[in-house]
Structures are given as structure tokens and as C-alpha cells.
Design a protein around this motif. Sequence first.
Motif, mmCIF file in Angstrom:
data_model
loop_
_atom_site.group_PDB
_atom_site.id
_atom_site.type_symbol
_atom_site.label_atom_id
_atom_site.label_comp_id
_atom_site.label_asym_id
_atom_site.label_seq_id
_atom_site.Cartn_x
_atom_site.Cartn_y
_atom_site.Cartn_z
ATOM 1 N N LYS A 250 -46.578 -6.904 -16.768
ATOM 2 C CA LYS A 250 -47.032 -7.717 -17.900
ATOM 3 C C LYS A 250 -46.955 -6.947 -19.217
ATOM 4 O O LYS A 250 -47.554 -5.895 -19.371
ATOM 5 N N PHE A 251 -46.186 -7.521 -20.146
ATOM 6 C CA PHE A 251 -46.131 -7.083 -21.548
ATOM 7 C C PHE A 251 -45.445 -5.739 -21.797
ATOM 8 O O PHE A 251 -46.052 -4.800 -22.282
ATOM 9 N N GLY A 252 -44.155 -5.681 -21.515
ATOM 10 C CA GLY A 252 -43.320 -4.564 -21.948
ATOM 11 C C GLY A 252 -43.447 -3.313 -21.112
ATOM 12 O O GLY A 252 -44.543 -2.859 -20.855
ATOM 13 N N SER A 253 -42.342 -2.741 -20.687
ATOM 14 C CA SER A 253 -42.405 -1.562 -19.831
ATOM 15 C C SER A 253 -40.996 -1.102 -19.498
ATOM 16 O O SER A 253 -40.059 -1.360 -20.242
ATOM 17 N N ARG A 254 -40.864 -0.461 -18.331
ATOM 18 C CA ARG A 254 -39.576 0.111 -17.945
ATOM 19 C C ARG A 254 -39.489 0.212 -16.428
ATOM 20 O O ARG A 254 -40.502 0.330 -15.739
ATOM 21 N N VAL A 255 -38.257 0.172 -15.931
ATOM 22 C CA VAL A 255 -38.017 0.380 -14.501
ATOM 23 C C VAL A 255 -36.966 1.467 -14.342
ATOM 24 O O VAL A 255 -35.917 1.432 -14.993
ATOM 25 N N ASP A 256 -37.251 2.452 -13.495
ATOM 26 C CA ASP A 256 -36.322 3.534 -13.189
ATOM 27 C C ASP A 256 -35.694 3.295 -11.823
ATOM 28 O O ASP A 256 -36.385 2.901 -10.869
#
Length: 219
Positions: free
Chosen positions: A183-189
Amino acid sequence: MFHREGHKIIFLTFVFIVACFLLVDSLIDTQWLRTIIMIVLLGFLILILQFFRNPKRKTLLNDKQVISPVDGKVVVIEEVFENEYFKDKRLQVSVFMSPINVHVTRYPIGGNVIFSKYHPGKYLVAWHPKASEENERTTVVVENETYGKVLHRQIAGALAKRIVNYAKLNDKVLQGGESGFIKFGSRVDLFLPLNTKIKVQLNQKVKGGETIIAELNER
């Protein structure tokens, strides 16, 4: 179509905005001021609806390919030491999501979930170098016989205060299926084998469930 993680928030937002409309209409006599406030409220509702949208994606199943788990922009492509699960060198590909991107997380490959763990942590901005190790995050590893093991990690950002992870140990999952929601902006590696052939470039925009991130190098 809206994601189930947003149903409650969408309903509460709608109730709040209707209540504000009624108050504005009864308390403010100035027409231009009423109009501005109502436009701002409608804009806020549209942002919430956009954030929780869940468009259907056409995933072409291929055990020799890794697809993007999320919508966003590729911000990292580099060889790193992955110290949580593999404890060796891997190719890391990171995708940054802005608040206006679709925030459904999808499985990059199909297979068996062999690792799934939640880590509480900080809320550094998602592009911070230490976000992958210090922020709130979940780590999931999926394995299949063709590609091997692929790790994807959901990372909370400065605005993201809740990570939802659906992956459970020993689940059999489908490539492109829902793995979670942030929820509400982030990142996936993504952490991939060193012999992987990367198919994206830095700053490239990718689409979850469709864009091919990498493929098996069979040479």
C-alpha cells in the motif's frame, strides 16, 4: 476492477467525501470556494480508486522466463551478495513503484513456494541503498525444475505502511498469480541466478505479469 485490499478504504473514502460534500454545501455560501473544495475531494477519490485498481494481465506462461512482479520503473540491475536466503552472489533487478502505479505483486515464476518470511523494519525511502535490508519487507522464494530458484522481496517505502503477502510455504503457485499487495508506494527486488540473461534496462518502465525481466541462458 478494484483489489480486495482496497474495498474497505474505498468505502470509507466514499462515505467521507459524501459527508464533506453535504457539509460544504450547507456551510459555505461562496460558490467558487465550494467548487474548488469539491474538485479537490473528487480528485482525492480518483487517486484512491486508481491506487487500488487491479487490471487483468495476460501472462504468457513460460518456465524459462522471469516476468516483472509489479508495475514501475527498473532502478537497479547489478550483481550483489544476497545474505538472507541464498547467501551467495546473485543478479538483482529492482522495480520502483510510485503511488500511481498498480501495486499488486505477482509471482515472477511459477512453481513451489519454498521460503516466505516477513521482516518488520524501518520506512526509508524505497530507493535508499539500505532499504532492501532495513525496511519492513517480505521475502519469498519460488522454485521450479526449469529455472531454479527466484527470490522476490516486497519492500515498504516512506509512504507504504502495510505489506500484504499471500505466499505460504509449500504453496504451488502460477506465474503471474497474485503474490501480495503493497500500500502506497514501494519497491520489489528480484534476485536471479548469475547466468540469467537480463531482458530489461535501467529506467525502463515495466508491467507486472507481462514484461519479461529475464530468461534462462541456455548457452
